[in-house]
Design an enzyme around this catalytic site. Structure first.
Site, PDB file in Angstrom:
ATOM      1  N   CYS A  40      97.875   6.607  -5.821  1.00 26.51           N
ATOM      2  CA  CYS A  40      96.529   6.093  -6.088  1.00 26.51           C
ATOM      3  C   CYS A  40      95.526   6.411  -4.968  1.00 26.51           C
ATOM      4  O   CYS A  40      95.115   7.552  -4.848  1.00 26.51           O
ATOM      5  CB  CYS A  40      96.593   4.609  -6.409  1.00 26.51           C
ATOM      6  SG  CYS A  40      95.173   4.050  -7.349  1.00 26.51           S
ATOM      7  N   ARG A  54      86.816   0.606 -14.605  1.00 25.93           N
ATOM      8  CA  ARG A  54      88.084   0.968 -13.971  1.00 25.93           C
ATOM      9  C   ARG A  54      89.110   1.279 -15.056  1.00 25.93           C
ATOM     10  O   ARG A  54      89.077   0.700 -16.135  1.00 25.93           O
ATOM     11  CB  ARG A  54      88.587  -0.181 -13.086  1.00 25.93           C
ATOM     12  CG  ARG A  54      87.638  -0.516 -11.949  1.00 25.93           C
ATOM     13  CD  ARG A  54      88.248  -1.547 -11.016  1.00 25.93           C
ATOM     14  NE  ARG A  54      89.393  -1.022 -10.291  1.00 25.93           N
ATOM     15  CZ  ARG A  54      89.306  -0.236  -9.222  1.00 25.93           C
ATOM     16  NH1 ARG A  54      88.135   0.126  -8.752  1.00 25.93           N
ATOM     17  NH2 ARG A  54      90.384   0.193  -8.606  1.00 25.93           N
ATOM     18  N   HIS A  72     101.359   2.815  -9.771  1.00 22.66           N
ATOM     19  CA  HIS A  72     101.891   1.751  -8.921  1.00 22.66           C
ATOM     20  C   HIS A  72     103.030   1.094  -9.684  1.00 22.66           C
ATOM     21  O   HIS A  72     103.362   1.477 -10.775  1.00 22.66           O
ATOM     22  CB  HIS A  72     100.825   0.665  -8.711  1.00 22.66           C
ATOM     23  CG  HIS A  72      99.646   1.083  -7.923  1.00 22.66           C
ATOM     24  ND1 HIS A  72      99.666   1.189  -6.569  1.00 22.66           N
ATOM     25  CD2 HIS A  72      98.386   1.372  -8.309  1.00 22.66           C
ATOM     26  CE1 HIS A  72      98.453   1.521  -6.146  1.00 22.66           C
ATOM     27  NE2 HIS A  72      97.660   1.650  -7.180  1.00 22.66           N
TER      28      HIS A  72
HETATM   29  N1  GLN Z   1      90.118   2.630  -4.469  1.00 19.35           N
HETATM   30  C1  GLN Z   1      90.612   3.627  -5.389  1.00 19.35           C
HETATM   31  C2  GLN Z   1      89.993   3.515  -6.752  1.00 19.35           C
HETATM   32  O1  GLN Z   1      89.571   2.482  -7.178  1.00 19.35           O
HETATM   33  C3  GLN Z   1      92.125   3.568  -5.458  1.00 19.35           C
HETATM   34  C4  GLN Z   1      92.640   2.249  -5.937  1.00 19.35           C
HETATM   35  C5  GLN Z   1      94.119   2.084  -5.830  1.00 19.35           C
HETATM   36  O2  GLN Z   1      94.762   2.596  -4.906  1.00 19.35           O
HETATM   37  N2  GLN Z   1      94.667   1.301  -6.743  1.00 19.35           N
HETATM   38  O3  GLN Z   1      89.931   4.498  -7.476  1.00 19.35           O
END
Ligand code: GLN
Length: 240
Positions: free
Chosen positions: A95, A128, A191
């Site tokens: 990520c 998101r 994850h």
């Molecule tokens: N901050 C990054 C995003 O939002 C990665 C997030 C994460 O590692 N879950 O894309």
């Protein structure tokens, strides 16, 4: 002679979302269960990293704020990190860590310079991408399962993806692909943590690390993975 591997965990105090540390536990255990010695070195921002002593590097996920702190430091180690990758050093980047492998990560707050280890880039877009995710990957027979939560959309150009999305969003929610594979680097949004639910990916990384270190073909002793397979199948059945 007993084989051994050394895992470098980069900046665990900052890049540690959703139990990414479980990936370390999984790699360590799957080595130890086979009589392979395993140790992990954790690096904080001020520590010097000697890549020549590492066989696997883990870069976990982080919030934009934490990525910003890390990305400055990454510029200082870029040359050594790049040499390690070009020499087939094994990397698993998750990520936020995956985004930082590329050329840049553009957010509302500005642009973070990436490591330029793999030719890809990430741009934040509204909304998101959050859900469970299931992939089909050339690297293993079992489907790859995990959980994604990212605002960044990653474009990997002509690079090889980690997998084809069977359920979920993946790199950008539109290409149908997830992650990237370059030499012995895997970058992914998954994850969960990734490796306990996907033991074949864990063994792929361990195998590559041992082959590089000992310069011989490695065939890892199979382990009884009933619980891991059950967890994996549960998610696959639930979403497909
Ligand atoms: N901050 C990054 C995003 O939002 C990665 C997030 C994460 O590692 N879950 O894309």
């Amino acid at each position: 002679m007993k084989k051994s591997i050394t895992i470098g965990h980069l900046y665990p105090d900052l890049l540690n979302l959703y139990g990414d540390r479980g990936n370390i536990q999984c790699m360590m255990k799957r080595c130890q269960w086979r009589g392979i010695e395993a140790r992990t070195i954790e690096y904080n921002l001020d520590d010097t990293i000697d890549f020549s002593e590492l066989d696997i590097v883990l870069l976990g996920g982080g919030s934009d704020r934490e990525q910003m702190l890390v990305c400055r430091k990454l510029q200082e180690i870029q040359k050594d990190f790049k040499a390690y990758v070009e020499d087939y050093g094994v990397v698993i980047a998750v990520c936020g860590g995956y985004q930082l492998l590329g050329n840049y990560y553009q957010t509302d707050q500005g642009r973070m310079e990436g490591l330029h280890l793999v030719d890809l880039y990430t741009e934040q877009q509204p909304g998101r991408l959050i859900d469970n995710i299931v992939l089909q990957s050339d690297l293993c027979e079992m489907p790859v399962v995990g959980f994604e939560n990212h605002g960044g959309r990653t474009k990997i150009g002509g690079n090889k993806p980690f997998g084809k999305v069977l359920y979920g969003s993946g790199n950008d929610g539109e290409s149908g692909y997830e992650g990237v594979v370059y030499k012995n680097v895997i970058g992914t949004y998954l994850h969960g943590p990734l490796l306990p639910k996907n033991p074949q990916i864990c063994d792929y990384l361990i195998g590559k690390a041992l082959e590089r270190k000992y310069k011989e073909k490695i065939s890892l002793e199979p382990l009884e993975d009933l619980e891991e397979e059950e967890a994996n199948t549960y998610i696959t059945k639930r979403f497909l």
